[in-house]
Design an enzyme around this catalytic site. Structure first.
Site, mmCIF file in Angstrom:
data_model
loop_
_atom_site.group_PDB
_atom_site.id
_atom_site.type_symbol
_atom_site.label_atom_id
_atom_site.label_comp_id
_atom_site.label_asym_id
_atom_site.label_seq_id
_atom_site.Cartn_x
_atom_site.Cartn_y
_atom_site.Cartn_z
ATOM 1 N N LEU A 149 0.849 -1.189 0.000
ATOM 2 C CA LEU A 149 0.000 0.000 0.000
ATOM 3 C C LEU A 149 0.887 1.241 0.000
ATOM 4 O O LEU A 149 1.797 1.331 0.823
ATOM 5 C CB LEU A 149 -0.905 0.033 1.230
ATOM 6 N N HIS A 150 0.610 2.169 -0.906
ATOM 7 C CA HIS A 150 1.400 3.405 -0.888
ATOM 8 C C HIS A 150 0.643 4.615 -1.416
ATOM 9 O O HIS A 150 1.083 5.739 -1.243
ATOM 10 C CB HIS A 150 2.676 3.232 -1.724
ATOM 11 N N ARG A 151 -0.523 4.418 -2.046
ATOM 12 C CA ARG A 151 -1.195 5.551 -2.674
ATOM 13 C C ARG A 151 -1.767 6.484 -1.609
ATOM 14 O O ARG A 151 -2.287 6.051 -0.577
ATOM 15 C CB ARG A 151 -2.306 5.066 -3.610
#
Length: 385
Positions: A222-224
């Site tokens: 997850l990074h957005r």
């Protein structure tokens, strides 16, 4: 007569994986010269330097050292830093890949100086203009001279937007070129493959997750901003992952921006949810290729899991890669944490019902490991006329 010179633009982690097959194809073809320009958008060892080593990329010919700040500041810094190199070299073309800020910044700089632009991974559309990547890819396509597409929907988008047919070139996906190349190296079991496996195992042991590999496990990335910047959303997703980890141990290599958000909120992982630092490409591949399920908001992993037939849930409300849903193993889960958890449990139920039957692998057209060669062939044909 000197060979036409290409500038190959690298900025962020996904770019390196897409450029490596192009470098191999250019070396094999031999008709075009090239320079590797690293903007510095991802500049630390965990997100940049290690990838050059393991992907077989040479050291950059030029390092612009532009990083940090918001989108406007970074884009402006790259515009200014890249311009002198364009003026000095006057390359025959500037080749940009993907949809990061470096992609748009270098494409803009080149086009304003009359240097043709080739966009690799053109035509992808999520329809979500709140995503910086959507703005970057649309703006880059608008000024590109070659539009190299990865899937049929991308070419269809470009045609609907009125791009001239001769500019649209359906070539397949260089990310899959790299995946298949690296997978072959892992399966060869040579010293580099063994080192990659050892790196992955060491990271798992450090996180107390060594036993996870003994049975079925999942992988998370997850990074957005839509998932990690809003505290309530990140907390809800971490709770959902913790609940899923009661049934399926989860390995979560944490992007630096995500780790910063978790630390700021004081969110500790639940038992069974194992947080790792970012991993180099090959050790990460050694892990996720064996996963029962991948949960991600990464565009690249949607494609790579499709190429290997690994079930994937995309933690986003849309995808610019619909072929991964139509032909592949990807499902769009949305960003509601309760729905993500429900779909993940449903997917595990389906896998349990299937037993030992393998998930069928259906690769999209032209995802055959030859995409970079097609790109080089077209560029050489046009530039050597």
């Amino acid at each position: 007569m000197a060979a036409p010179l290409l500038h190959l633009i690298a900025g962020a982690r996904p770019n390196f994986m897409k450029l490596a097959p192009l470098v191999r194809a250019l070396r094999a073809d031999g008709r075009l010269d090239w320079k590797l320009i690293h903007t510095g958008q991802h500049h630390d060892a965990a997100m940049s330097g290690v990838f050059f080593d393991e992907l077989g990329l040479p050291p950059p010919d030029v390092s612009l050292d532009c990083h940090g700040g918001g989108h406007a500041r970074l884009t402006a810094a790259i515009l200014q830093a890249y311009e002198p190199h364009l003026l000095a070299d006057r390359p025959a073309a500037c080749v940009v890949v993907g949809d990061v800020d470096s992609t748009l910044a270098c494409a803009l700089t080149a086009r304003k100086l009359g240097v043709p632009v080739a966009h690799v991974e053109a035509g992808l559309r999520s329809g979500d203009m709140s995503m910086p990547e959507e703005i970057n890819r649309r703006a880059t396509d608008a000024i590109a001279d070659w539009l190299f597409t990865t899937e049929p929907s991308a070419a269809a988008h470009l045609r609907r937007e009125g791009h001239p047919e001769p500019r649209i070139v359906e070539v397949g996906h260089v990310m899959v070129d790299n995946l298949l190349f690296q997978l072959d190296r892992l399966e060869a079991g040579d010293a580099e493959a063994q080192a990659a496996q050892a790196t992955a195992l060491a990271a798992l042991d450090a996180a107390g997750a060594g036993r996870a590999l003994a049975g079925r496990f999942g992988v998370v990335t997850l990074h957005r901003p839509s998932n990690v910047d809003e505290p309530a959303q990140l907390a809800a997703l971490m709770a959902a992952l913790g609940a899923l980890a009661e049934r399926l141990p989860l390995i979560f290599p944490v992007h630096p921006r995500t780790r910063d958000r978790l630390a700021a909120l004081g969110l500790a992982p639940a038992p069974g949810l194992h947080l790792l630092p970012p991993l180099p490409y090959r050790p990460f591949l050694a892990l996720w290729r064996r996963a029962a399920l991948v949960l991600t908001d990464s565009g690249g992993l949607q494609e790579e899991t499709t190429a290997l037939g690994i079930p994937c849930l995309t933690v986003r409300d849309n995808t610019e890669r619909p072929v991964t849903v139509e032909l592949g193993t990807n499902r769009i889960a949305g960003t509601d944490a309760a729905r993500v958890l429900a779909l993940a449990r449903q997917r595990l139920d389906e896998l349990d019902a299937a037993g030992a039957a393998p998930v069928p692998v259906r690769r999209p057209p032209l995802w055959d490991g030859r995409s970079a060669a097609r790109i080089v062939e077209r560029l050489a044909a046009d530039l050597l006329r």
